[in-house]
Design a protein around this motif. Structure first.
Motif, short mmCIF file in Angstrom:
data_model
loop_
_atom_site.label_atom_id
_atom_site.label_comp_id
_atom_site.label_asym_id
_atom_site.label_seq_id
_atom_site.Cartn_x
_atom_site.Cartn_y
_atom_site.Cartn_z
N ASP A 214 0.85 -1.19 0.00
CA ASP A 214 0.00 0.00 0.00
C ASP A 214 0.89 1.24 0.00
O ASP A 214 1.43 1.63 1.04
CB ASP A 214 -0.90 0.00 1.23
N PRO A 215 1.06 1.89 -1.14
CA PRO A 215 1.96 3.04 -1.19
C PRO A 215 1.51 4.21 -0.32
O PRO A 215 2.33 5.01 0.13
CB PRO A 215 1.98 3.41 -2.67
N ASP A 216 0.19 4.31 -0.08
CA ASP A 216 -0.28 5.40 0.78
C ASP A 216 0.22 5.22 2.22
O ASP A 216 0.45 6.20 2.93
CB ASP A 216 -1.81 5.47 0.76
N ALA A 217 0.36 3.97 2.64
CA ALA A 217 0.90 3.72 3.98
C ALA A 217 2.39 4.05 4.06
O ALA A 217 2.94 4.19 5.16
CB ALA A 217 0.67 2.27 4.37
N LEU A 218 3.03 4.18 2.90
CA LEU A 218 4.46 4.49 2.82
C LEU A 218 4.68 5.90 2.29
O LEU A 218 5.77 6.23 1.83
CB LEU A 218 5.15 3.49 1.90
N ALA A 219 3.65 6.73 2.38
CA ALA A 219 3.69 8.05 1.77
C ALA A 219 4.87 8.89 2.24
O ALA A 219 5.53 9.56 1.43
CB ALA A 219 2.38 8.79 2.04
N PRO A 221 8.04 8.04 3.73
CA PRO A 221 9.39 7.68 3.24
C PRO A 221 9.51 7.75 1.71
O PRO A 221 10.55 8.16 1.20
CB PRO A 221 9.61 6.26 3.76
N LEU A 222 8.45 7.38 0.98
CA LEU A 222 8.51 7.47 -0.47
C LEU A 222 8.64 8.93 -0.92
O LEU A 222 9.43 9.24 -1.82
CB LEU A 222 7.26 6.85 -1.11
N SER A 223 7.90 9.81 -0.27
CA SER A 223 7.96 11.23 -0.62
C SER A 223 9.33 11.81 -0.29
O SER A 223 9.86 12.66 -1.03
CB SER A 223 6.86 12.01 0.10
N PHE A 224 9.93 11.36 0.82
CA PHE A 224 11.26 11.82 1.16
C PHE A 224 12.25 11.45 0.06
O PHE A 224 13.06 12.28 -0.38
CB PHE A 224 11.71 11.21 2.49
N LEU A 225 12.21 10.19 -0.40
CA LEU A 225 13.13 9.76 -1.45
C LEU A 225 12.90 10.55 -2.74
O LEU A 225 13.86 10.91 -3.43
CB LEU A 225 12.96 8.26 -1.72
N LYS A 258 13.23 13.67 9.90
CA LYS A 258 13.60 12.68 10.92
C LYS A 258 12.61 11.52 10.97
O LYS A 258 13.00 10.36 11.07
CB LYS A 258 13.69 13.35 12.29
N LEU A 259 11.33 11.83 10.88
CA LEU A 259 10.33 10.77 10.92
C LEU A 259 10.41 9.89 9.67
O LEU A 259 10.25 8.66 9.76
CB LEU A 259 8.92 11.38 11.04
N ALA A 260 10.71 10.49 8.53
CA ALA A 260 10.84 9.71 7.29
C ALA A 260 11.99 8.72 7.41
O ALA A 260 11.87 7.56 7.02
CB ALA A 260 11.06 10.64 6.10
N LEU A 261 13.12 9.15 7.96
CA LEU A 261 14.26 8.26 8.12
C LEU A 261 13.94 7.12 9.08
O LEU A 261 14.40 5.99 8.89
CB LEU A 261 15.47 9.04 8.61
#
Length: 319
Positions: A214-219, A221-225, A258-261
């Protein structure tokens, strides 16, 4: 898709200077011609197989697999981690033989971490494969018709922009749960670094995975990258249009660094530290239950601290 490798000079790049202790140790094995090339089944300019131990930390040793039996042990470890511990769905053959195997295995080198102090079921010492990485050079991909990663990501433009460079695909990385620590990961990377030096690799790439589809659940970290670590220019690459899932799920101003990492898998976090960048678009892998991103890492972009650390002889041989 057939890939093209240009002829290149036997002159070593500047990073492989004569003063490098690792190069000095491996130099007699580097460039071979004539009968030796035919004996090893190599193409012009390729290096002889890399043999021997690539590093030790206590009872742990890193080296390449020696023959089908050890490749089989790596495949069994992959099955245990991907299918039994994680959420991958085995087909009938994989379930029957309890191995994660595909047609690419035969064209790859398999890096192993072996625990020489592991105990068997009856209490005796029985060395065990506890970590593995699959390494596929561009010359091997040519013979097979392409890289594994090309099933998800369009690498043709990236490869075409660098016709004189040698690429290495990293994949199928896994470590047995009790060994998932800094020592094992550093030993794997020491082995990879020795491999890069020996085969004069210029750039690495491969799929790295987030658990879940589910990419929305990974929004986050994916957005950070996407916003802060995307490969661009001559190193840009993207997912095939029919597979592409957007990674820019949040605007840049909403990305908490920080939260994304904290939400990054350790492997992806490790690639970031080394200096890697990531392709545009993610891909959902239903069989493995993952969301895949493309890692792109030119050797010249690796942080010098890590290059010196992993390339140093002392870091790879310690009690």
């Amino acid at each position: 898709m057939a890939l093209h490798v240009s002829e290149r000079s036997n002159a070593l790049p500047a990073r492989f200077s004569a003063g490098n202790p690792l190069l000095s140790r491996l130099a007699p094995m580097m460039l071979i011609t004539g009968g030796a090339m035919r004996r090893y089944g190599l193409e012009a300019g390729e290096s002889a197989p890399l043999s021997g131990s690539l590093g030790r930390l206590g009872s742990l040793e890193v080296r390449l697999a020696r023959g089908p039996r050890e490749i089989w042990r790596a495949q069994r470890l992959r099955y245990r981690v991907f299918y039994q511990e994680m959420s991958a769905k085995p087909d009938v053959v994989a379930r029957m033989f309890r191995r994660d195997a595909d047609r690419f295995d035969k064209a790859c080198d398999h890096l192993l971490v072996i625990d020489h102090a592991a105990k068997g079921r009856f209490g005796g010492i029985k060395p065990k494969v506890v970590g593995t990485y699959r390494l596929m050079r561009q010359s091997a991909a040519n013979r097979l018709g392409g890289f594994y990663t090309q099933s998800e990501f369009d690498l043709a433009p990236l490869l075409a922009r660098h016709p004189g460079q040698r690429f290495l695909e990293l994949g199928r990385s896994c470590v047995l749960q009790p060994y998932r620590n800094k020592r094992t990961v550093e030993l794997l990377w020491s082995g990879i670094w020795a491999y890069l030096e020996h085969h004069r690799i210029d750039a690495m790439f491969g799929c790295a995975s987030f658990d879940g589809t589910d990419p929305d659940a990974l929004a986050l970290p994916l957005s950070f990258l996407h916003h802060h670590a995307r490969s661009q220019g001559e190193w840009s690459a993207e997912a095939h249009p029919e597979h592409l899932v957007g990674m820019d799920r949040l605007p840049a101003e909403m990305v908490d660094y920080k939260l994304a990492l904290k939400q990054m898998p350790p492997l992806i976090k490790g690639y970031l530290r080394l200096g890697a960048r990531f392709g545009s678009g993610a891909v959902i892998d239903r069989q493995f239950g993952t969301t895949d991103v493309l890692v792109v890492l030119p050797v010249s972009a690796i942080d010098r601290r890590y290059a010196q650390y992993y390339g140093g002889e002392n870091s790879r041989y310690a009690a």
